[in-house]
Design an enzyme around this catalytic site. Structure first.
Site, PDB file in Angstrom:
ATOM      1  N   PHE A 172      -0.128   0.772  -3.722  1.00  0.00           N
ATOM      2  CA  PHE A 172       1.102   0.487  -2.870  1.00  0.00           C
ATOM      3  C   PHE A 172       2.236   1.310  -3.559  1.00  0.00           C
ATOM      4  O   PHE A 172       2.122   0.955  -4.914  1.00  0.00           O
ATOM      5  CB  PHE A 172       1.245  -1.123  -2.527  1.00  0.00           C
ATOM      6  CG  PHE A 172       2.436  -1.378  -1.733  1.00  0.00           C
ATOM      7  CD1 PHE A 172       2.162  -1.330  -0.542  1.00  0.00           C
ATOM      8  CD2 PHE A 172       3.779  -1.715  -2.151  1.00  0.00           C
ATOM      9  CE1 PHE A 172       3.341  -1.866   0.382  1.00  0.00           C
ATOM     10  CE2 PHE A 172       4.876  -1.852  -1.424  1.00  0.00           C
ATOM     11  CZ  PHE A 172       4.572  -1.853  -0.026  1.00  0.00           C
ATOM     12  N   TYR A 185       4.376 -13.679   1.069  1.00  0.00           N
ATOM     13  CA  TYR A 185       4.851 -13.672   2.638  1.00  0.00           C
ATOM     14  C   TYR A 185       3.827 -12.959   3.339  1.00  0.00           C
ATOM     15  O   TYR A 185       4.035 -12.758   4.778  1.00  0.00           O
ATOM     16  CB  TYR A 185       6.186 -12.908   2.647  1.00  0.00           C
ATOM     17  CG  TYR A 185       6.413 -11.443   1.935  1.00  0.00           C
ATOM     18  CD1 TYR A 185       5.605 -10.186   2.455  1.00  0.00           C
ATOM     19  CD2 TYR A 185       7.047 -11.476   0.962  1.00  0.00           C
ATOM     20  CE1 TYR A 185       5.737  -9.239   1.811  1.00  0.00           C
ATOM     21  CE2 TYR A 185       7.137 -10.135   0.159  1.00  0.00           C
ATOM     22  CZ  TYR A 185       6.370  -9.027   0.463  1.00  0.00           C
ATOM     23  OH  TYR A 185       6.664  -7.791  -0.113  1.00  0.00           O
ATOM     24  N   LYS A 186       2.570 -12.298   2.877  1.00  0.00           N
ATOM     25  CA  LYS A 186       1.528 -11.880   3.491  1.00  0.00           C
ATOM     26  C   LYS A 186       0.565 -12.866   3.983  1.00  0.00           C
ATOM     27  O   LYS A 186       1.022 -13.827   4.717  1.00  0.00           O
ATOM     28  CB  LYS A 186       0.805 -10.806   2.774  1.00  0.00           C
ATOM     29  CG  LYS A 186       1.723  -9.690   2.584  1.00  0.00           C
ATOM     30  CD  LYS A 186       1.375  -8.471   1.654  1.00  0.00           C
ATOM     31  CE  LYS A 186       2.289  -7.274   1.564  1.00  0.00           C
ATOM     32  NZ  LYS A 186       2.302  -6.644   0.576  1.00  0.00           N
ATOM     33  N   ASP A 193      -2.867  -6.686  -9.026  1.00  0.00           N
ATOM     34  CA  ASP A 193      -2.085  -7.014  -7.978  1.00  0.00           C
ATOM     35  C   ASP A 193      -2.877  -7.864  -6.872  1.00  0.00           C
ATOM     36  O   ASP A 193      -3.714  -7.002  -6.341  1.00  0.00           O
ATOM     37  CB  ASP A 193      -1.163  -5.656  -7.513  1.00  0.00           C
ATOM     38  CG  ASP A 193      -0.211  -6.059  -6.390  1.00  0.00           C
ATOM     39  OD1 ASP A 193      -0.598  -6.905  -5.548  1.00  0.00           O
ATOM     40  OD2 ASP A 193       0.871  -5.444  -6.318  1.00  0.00           O
ATOM     41  N   ARG A 241      -3.718   0.049  11.009  1.00  0.00           N
ATOM     42  CA  ARG A 241      -4.098  -1.214  10.242  1.00  0.00           C
ATOM     43  C   ARG A 241      -4.148  -2.397  11.322  1.00  0.00           C
ATOM     44  O   ARG A 241      -3.174  -2.784  11.903  1.00  0.00           O
ATOM     45  CB  ARG A 241      -3.276  -1.326   8.959  1.00  0.00           C
ATOM     46  CG  ARG A 241      -3.072  -0.445   7.872  1.00  0.00           C
ATOM     47  CD  ARG A 241      -2.852  -1.164   6.603  1.00  0.00           C
ATOM     48  NE  ARG A 241      -1.321  -1.901   6.938  1.00  0.00           N
ATOM     49  CZ  ARG A 241      -0.675  -2.538   5.928  1.00  0.00           C
ATOM     50  NH1 ARG A 241      -1.086  -2.653   4.759  1.00  0.00           N
ATOM     51  NH2 ARG A 241       0.496  -2.996   6.330  1.00  0.00           N
TER      52      ARG A 241
HETATM   53  C1  LIG Z   1       3.263  -5.932  -0.293  1.00  0.00           C
HETATM   54  C2  LIG Z   1       3.120  -5.515  -1.650  1.00  0.00           C
HETATM   55  C3  LIG Z   1       4.281  -5.451  -2.483  1.00  0.00           C
HETATM   56  C4  LIG Z   1       5.520  -5.757  -2.095  1.00  0.00           C
HETATM   57  O1  LIG Z   1       6.675  -5.606  -3.215  1.00  0.00           O
HETATM   58  P1  LIG Z   1       7.982  -6.259  -3.183  1.00  0.00           P
HETATM   59  O2  LIG Z   1       8.341  -6.024  -4.448  1.00  0.00           O
HETATM   60  O3  LIG Z   1       7.703  -7.673  -2.637  1.00  0.00           O
HETATM   61  O4  LIG Z   1       8.678  -5.515  -2.097  1.00  0.00           O
HETATM   62  C5  LIG Z   1       3.725  -4.602  -3.643  1.00  0.00           C
HETATM   63  N1  LIG Z   1       2.597  -4.464  -3.869  1.00  0.00           N
HETATM   64  C6  LIG Z   1       1.706  -4.663  -3.206  1.00  0.00           C
HETATM   65  C7  LIG Z   1       0.217  -4.001  -3.641  1.00  0.00           C
HETATM   66  C8  LIG Z   1       1.879  -4.864  -1.870  1.00  0.00           C
HETATM   67  O5  LIG Z   1       0.794  -5.163  -0.941  1.00  0.00           O
END
Ligand SMILES: *Cc1c(COP(=O)(O)O)cnc(C)c1O
Length: 413
Positions: A141, A228-229, A205, A372
């Protein structure tokens, strides 16, 4: 005929996958079926985006109202003591810990995943002062990779891609357990062992795995994730940071805010870190966001995580089986190597997704060509994936996506 050999409700044969009544029967037998009622899901929507923003827990509005009216309204500043606001980063951390294989006093909640990544990577780098390389995954990400890039530049470190596979001079490695785009899942235990055997520290992560399956980061050095996911903590809910107990009294929090101080209300002129994971707290918690997160964690307390994974795999097999050759699967074909979302490629992926959303099937699009579908096993039914796949096949078959109203890009895809 494809044989899908999984724990209950499987095995199923591929011809049975096509049967809607069979999916309804699976829902009736589903040991997780009652959890769907814990969430607000709008009529007429098949919500396959729980991997991006989880659904609203039914009792979250009342929980938030209580914090606003009974705590903020009635207790005012006293709420920091009497309503437990001050301790929230740690009390919420202890509730998240079992979801990632951690124990009490190992997880702190607050800020965002990006901030937690900065903290974890900086702390890991300082624990290996003789090494000047940080490994990241360019396919991760983007914020993960961007945060490492910024830190490596600030520290004067080399940034190396994981594809090089060299760790013997590396201080820290940051990877995602489940790839946000393809859904590919790393073997956390195996990769952690390999990285640590080379003398590097491992940071996971788990944004795309926590809440979709049992996660175990207990062997890792640090881990980060969002709430939040799949955890359903609400838009912008705070992130978490796991710090292995073996590092807690040595690791340095470079974001040395007052919440990580040994005595925040001593108002001392210099920074002195607190003991334990508390030193990784940074600043005043977002109390209203924590209220919604607490409501989600009330649900998680009762979820049998091993059943979650079995259902997630089954949902994925049904969806992928129904879509068949109509789309190219971008996710691994082996469900053991996947997280809980499926990705497909289509050269016109964006209008295809818009056409689907217009027909009540909500997935999302990731550039350049990925569709997705998040299969949150806590509230998605077998019949939902059946119906979603059928609608997808119709959109493709009749080329309904060619309608020009689907071509214009919205800001959030
Ligand atoms: C959703 C997600 C984020 C989100 O980062 P924020 O700092 O909350 O905006 C980061 N890394 C991964 C792998 C994600 O899936």
């Amino acid at each position: 005929m494809v044989q899908i050999g999984l724990s209950p409700p499987f095995p199923l044969r591929s011809d049975q996958l096509l049967d809607r009544d069979r999916c309804l029967a699976l829902d009736a037998e589903d040991p997780l079926r009652e959890f769907r009622d814990e969430f607000v899901l709008p009529e007429g929507v098949i919500y396959l985006v729980g991997n991006s923003l989880g659904a609203l827990p039914r009792h979250a509005p009342e929980r938030v109202r209580r914090t606003v009216e009974d705590e903020w309204g009635a207790q005012l500043v006293g709420g920091w003591n009497s309503a437990g606001w001050f301790e929230q980063p740690l009390t919420a951390g202890d509730r998240i810990a079992p979801l990632i294989g951690a124990g009490p006093g190992q997880v702190v909640v607050g800020n965002t995943t990006s901030i937690a990544i900065h903290q974890a990577v900086a702390a890991a780098a300082r624990l290996r002062p003789d090494r000047r390389v940080i490994v990241s995954d360019a396919r991760n990400f983007p914020t993960d990779h961007y945060m490492v890039q910024g830190l490596a530049e600030a520290l004067g470190y080399e940034l190396r891609d994981v594809s090089e596979g060299r760790f013997d001079d590396v201080a820290a490695v940051l990877l995602s357990e489940v790839d946000y785009r393809t859904g590919e899942r790393h073997d956390v235990i195996e990769v952690t062992a390999r990285v640590q055997a080379a003398g590097a520290l491992m940071i996971w992560d788990v944004c795309h795995s926590v809440g979709a399956m049992p996660v175990d980061v207990s062997g890792a050095d640090f881990a980060v994730g969002c709430t939040y996911k799949y955890l359903n903590g609400g838009p912008g809910s705070p992130a978490f940071l796991y710090v292995n107990p073996r590092h807690q009294d040595e690791a340095v929090n470079v974001l040395s805010g007052w919440y990580g101080h040994a005595e925040p209300f001593g108002f001392e002129p210099g920074y002195r870190p607190a003991h334990g994971v508390r030193r990784f707290a940074v600043s005043t918690p977002h109390v209203l966001s924590f209220a919604a997160l607490e409501a989600a964690l009330d649900v998680w307390e009762r979820v049998p995580l091993h059943l979650l994974r079995a259902k997630s795999v089954a949902l994925g097999e049904i969806f992928a089986g129904l879509v068949g050759d109509a789309l190219e699967l971008a996710s691994p074909a082996d469900p053991e190597r996947r997280g809980s979302h499926l990705a497909f490629r289509h050269p016109h992926g964006y209008p295809v997704m818009r056409a689907l959303i217009d027909r009540g099937v909500h997935g999302d699009f990731r550039a350049p060509d990925i569709l997705r579908f998040g299969l949150a096993p806590l509230y998605i039914r077998y019949v939902d994936v059946h119906d979603a796949a059928r609608i997808l096949l119709e959109v493709l078959d009749k080329e309904l996506w060619r309608d020009e109203k689907y071509a214009r890009r919205l800001a959030v895809t």
